[in-house]
Design an enzyme around this catalytic site. Structure first.
Site, PDB file in Angstrom:
ATOM      1  N   GLN A 100     107.586  13.935 -43.584  1.00 44.31           N
ATOM      2  CA  GLN A 100     106.500  12.890 -42.869  1.00 44.31           C
ATOM      3  C   GLN A 100     106.909  11.555 -42.706  1.00 44.31           C
ATOM      4  O   GLN A 100     106.472  11.340 -42.176  1.00 44.31           O
ATOM      5  CB  GLN A 100     105.126  13.261 -42.836  1.00 44.31           C
ATOM      6  CG  GLN A 100     105.538  14.695 -42.622  1.00 44.31           C
ATOM      7  CD  GLN A 100     103.576  15.953 -43.626  1.00 44.31           C
ATOM      8  OE1 GLN A 100     102.785  15.374 -43.133  1.00 44.31           O
ATOM      9  NE2 GLN A 100     103.370  15.919 -44.463  1.00 44.31           N
ATOM     10  N   HIS A 118     107.766  12.051 -38.078  1.00 42.13           N
ATOM     11  CA  HIS A 118     107.430  11.242 -37.250  1.00 42.13           C
ATOM     12  C   HIS A 118     108.628   9.554 -37.374  1.00 42.13           C
ATOM     13  O   HIS A 118     108.331   8.898 -37.161  1.00 42.13           O
ATOM     14  CB  HIS A 118     106.491  11.160 -38.173  1.00 42.13           C
ATOM     15  CG  HIS A 118     104.823  12.168 -38.846  1.00 42.13           C
ATOM     16  ND1 HIS A 118     104.653  11.713 -39.985  1.00 42.13           N
ATOM     17  CD2 HIS A 118     105.270  12.726 -37.951  1.00 42.13           C
ATOM     18  CE1 HIS A 118     103.688  12.276 -40.145  1.00 42.13           C
ATOM     19  NE2 HIS A 118     104.048  13.168 -38.505  1.00 42.13           N
ATOM     20  N   CYS A 126     113.929   0.179 -27.998  1.00 44.83           N
ATOM     21  CA  CYS A 126     113.037  -0.439 -27.024  1.00 44.83           C
ATOM     22  C   CYS A 126     112.513   0.437 -26.526  1.00 44.83           C
ATOM     23  O   CYS A 126     112.690   1.567 -25.529  1.00 44.83           O
ATOM     24  CB  CYS A 126     114.199  -0.482 -26.018  1.00 44.83           C
ATOM     25  SG  CYS A 126     114.231  -1.535 -25.017  1.00 44.83           S
ATOM     26  N   GLY A 187     102.866  16.230 -52.048  1.00 44.44           N
ATOM     27  CA  GLY A 187     102.087  15.141 -51.417  1.00 44.44           C
ATOM     28  C   GLY A 187     101.514  14.924 -50.346  1.00 44.44           C
ATOM     29  O   GLY A 187     102.045  13.918 -49.220  1.00 44.44           O
TER      30      GLY A 187
HETATM   31  P1  NAD Z   1      99.442  13.200 -46.510  1.00 46.65           P
HETATM   32  O1  NAD Z   1      99.290  14.068 -45.908  1.00 46.65           O
HETATM   33  O2  NAD Z   1     101.028  12.078 -46.348  1.00 46.65           O
HETATM   34  O3  NAD Z   1      98.537  12.570 -47.439  1.00 46.65           O
HETATM   35  C1  NAD Z   1      98.890  12.286 -49.189  1.00 46.65           C
HETATM   36  C2  NAD Z   1      99.226  13.131 -50.379  1.00 46.65           C
HETATM   37  O4  NAD Z   1      99.336  12.241 -51.271  1.00 46.65           O
HETATM   38  C3  NAD Z   1      97.697  13.273 -50.757  1.00 46.65           C
HETATM   39  O5  NAD Z   1      97.210  14.628 -50.123  1.00 46.65           O
HETATM   40  C4  NAD Z   1      96.961  12.789 -51.937  1.00 46.65           C
HETATM   41  O6  NAD Z   1      96.178  13.678 -53.516  1.00 46.65           O
HETATM   42  C5  NAD Z   1      98.814  13.578 -52.270  1.00 46.65           C
HETATM   43  N1  NAD Z   1      99.463  12.129 -53.676  1.00 46.65           N
HETATM   44  C6  NAD Z   1      98.751  10.462 -54.074  1.00 46.65           C
HETATM   45  N2  NAD Z   1      99.422  10.333 -54.995  1.00 46.65           N
HETATM   46  C7  NAD Z   1     100.409  11.132 -54.894  1.00 46.65           C
HETATM   47  C8  NAD Z   1     101.043  11.622 -56.490  1.00 46.65           C
HETATM   48  N3  NAD Z   1     101.556  10.519 -56.856  1.00 46.65           N
HETATM   49  N4  NAD Z   1     102.200  12.729 -56.382  1.00 46.65           N
HETATM   50  C9  NAD Z   1     101.946  13.691 -55.714  1.00 46.65           C
HETATM   51  N5  NAD Z   1     101.028  14.093 -54.779  1.00 46.65           N
HETATM   52  C10 NAD Z   1     100.051  12.286 -54.646  1.00 46.65           C
HETATM   53  O7  NAD Z   1      98.676  11.545 -45.581  1.00 46.65           O
HETATM   54  P2  NAD Z   1      98.666  10.257 -45.503  1.00 46.65           P
HETATM   55  O8  NAD Z   1      98.168   9.494 -46.834  1.00 46.65           O
HETATM   56  O9  NAD Z   1      97.391  10.253 -44.464  1.00 46.65           O
HETATM   57  O10 NAD Z   1      99.850   9.985 -43.871  1.00 46.65           O
HETATM   58  C11 NAD Z   1      99.816  10.375 -43.204  1.00 46.65           C
HETATM   59  C12 NAD Z   1     100.930  10.404 -42.492  1.00 46.65           C
HETATM   60  O11 NAD Z   1     101.085   8.824 -42.416  1.00 46.65           O
HETATM   61  C13 NAD Z   1     102.522  10.670 -43.447  1.00 46.65           C
HETATM   62  O12 NAD Z   1     102.518  11.767 -43.027  1.00 46.65           O
HETATM   63  C14 NAD Z   1     103.513   9.870 -42.751  1.00 46.65           C
HETATM   64  O13 NAD Z   1     103.482   9.985 -41.601  1.00 46.65           O
HETATM   65  C15 NAD Z   1     102.644   8.191 -42.507  1.00 46.65           C
HETATM   66  N6  NAD Z   1     102.615   7.629 -43.889  1.00 46.65           N
HETATM   67  C16 NAD Z   1     104.026   7.101 -44.883  1.00 46.65           C
HETATM   68  C17 NAD Z   1     103.954   6.810 -45.699  1.00 46.65           C
HETATM   69  C18 NAD Z   1     105.688   7.123 -46.164  1.00 46.65           C
HETATM   70  O14 NAD Z   1     106.795   6.770 -45.351  1.00 46.65           O
HETATM   71  N7  NAD Z   1     106.137   6.693 -47.817  1.00 46.65           N
HETATM   72  C19 NAD Z   1     103.226   6.690 -46.115  1.00 46.65           C
HETATM   73  C20 NAD Z   1     101.870   6.478 -45.554  1.00 46.65           C
HETATM   74  C21 NAD Z   1     102.099   7.229 -43.988  1.00 46.65           C
HETATM   75 ZN    ZN Z   2     116.013  -2.647 -24.191  1.00 45.00          ZN
END
Ligand code: NAD
Ligand code: ZN
Length: 245
Positions: A100, A118, A126, A187
């Site tokens: 994700q 995602h 664009c 995670g």
């Molecule tokens: P999520 O469902 O991805 O949740 C994050 C989870 O990670 C939580 O359950 C938390 O307990 C767990 N966690 C935190 N630190 C950890 C660690 N060190 N080891 C293992 N688990 C750990 O939810 P979100 O953060 O709300 O994100 C939603 C969506 O937003 C994602 O699916 C993505 O599309 C996007 N997003 C992407 C990124 C990225 O690309 N790195 C960052 C933030 C959000």
């Molecule tokens: Zn264009």
């Protein structure tokens, strides 16, 4: 109390292991999640990632997007969890990773079969002609960036609230999920729909669910067979060791 040895045995006996990752796997690379402790939504208003808001206020949206996803995410490197999953793929244990995340860190770590549910922040797309170009080709001090082909506004090639899951990632992720006999969650809260359904589909098809998270998620009580509580880097390193020894 389930152990890494039990999880390792299940993975070794499996014929199709699929990994499913969320923002938690990248936390130790310095990228905060959206939700929970230190979540970005405690600082920023998610409205900036709403597609209707973006179309109406592209410059305002872009200022926040630049700060979160380009000034900041751009510096991140894969951690031991991304690298461990790439190693498990290379060794033939893992068939594919559905993520994700939009940070490209699985690919940076060397994973080949990666389905980005995602999208990916490294490209811009664009809003008019669909042309994709690397974000690194643009000076993001001049906002919003404009299409080199048609001069219309570019947006990051990840999905905003209100947008559909991109193809072919969605179909490939479903196919992958249906084939899995082990689903390894790393995670992820299970709160972000429709991605959150995939582990439930895997479970209905008979897959064993192994979960890594620092705390129980929505999945843990409902569908998880083996819960390995801990940080992604530590848990994947332990699991890799248990599999390879
Ligand atoms: P999520 O469902 O991805 O949740 C994050 C989870 O990670 C939580 O359950 C938390 O307990 C767990 N966690 C935190 N630190 C950890 C660690 N060190 N080891 C293992 N688990 C750990 O939810 P979100 O953060 O709300 O994100 C939603 C969506 O937003 C994602 O699916 C993505 O599309 C996007 N997003 C992407 C990124 C990225 O690309 N790195 C960052 C933030 C959000
Ligand atoms: Zn264009």
């Amino acid at each position: 109390m389930p152990t890494y040895q039990e999880a390792a045995q299940i993975i070794k006996n499996a014929s199709h292991v699929t990994v499913f990752t969320g923002a938690g796997i990248s936390v130790e690379s310095g990228i905060p999640p959206f939700r929970g402790e230190n979540g970005l939504w405690n600082t920023y208003d998610p409205i900036f990632l709403d597609i209707r808001y973006f179309h109406a206020n592209p410059r305002e949206s872009w200022q926040v997007i630049k700060e979160i996803f380009y000034d900041f995410f751009g510096q991140a490197h894969p951690n031991a969890a991304h690298l461990g999953i790439a190693q498990l793929e290379k060794d033939g244990y893992v068939k594919a990773t559905i993520t994700q995340n939009i940070d490209n860190l699985h690919q940076d770590a060397g994973s080949i079969e990666v389905y980005e549910y995602h999208g990916n922040s490294r490209n811009l797309i664009c809003t008019s002609c669909g042309q994709k170009s690397p974000a690194s080709h643009f000076d993001l001090n001049l906002l919003p960036p404009l299409c080199i082909r048609c001069s219309k506004i570019l947006k990051p090639d990840f999905i905003f609230y209100g947008e559909a899951i991109p193809e072919p990632a969605m179909s490939l992720s479903f196919q992958e999920t249906e084939q899995a006999d082990v689903f390894l969650l790393v995670g992820t809260t299970g709160e972000v729909m429709p991605a959150a359904q995939l582990p439930h589909i895997a479970k209905r098809n008979g897959a064993k669910i192994i979960e890594i998270n620092i705390e129980p998620s929505l999945y843990t009580q409902q569908i998880t067979d083996i819960f390995l509580q801990g940080k992604a880097t530590v848990a994947i390193t332990n699991l890799l060791e248990a599999i390879e020894n």
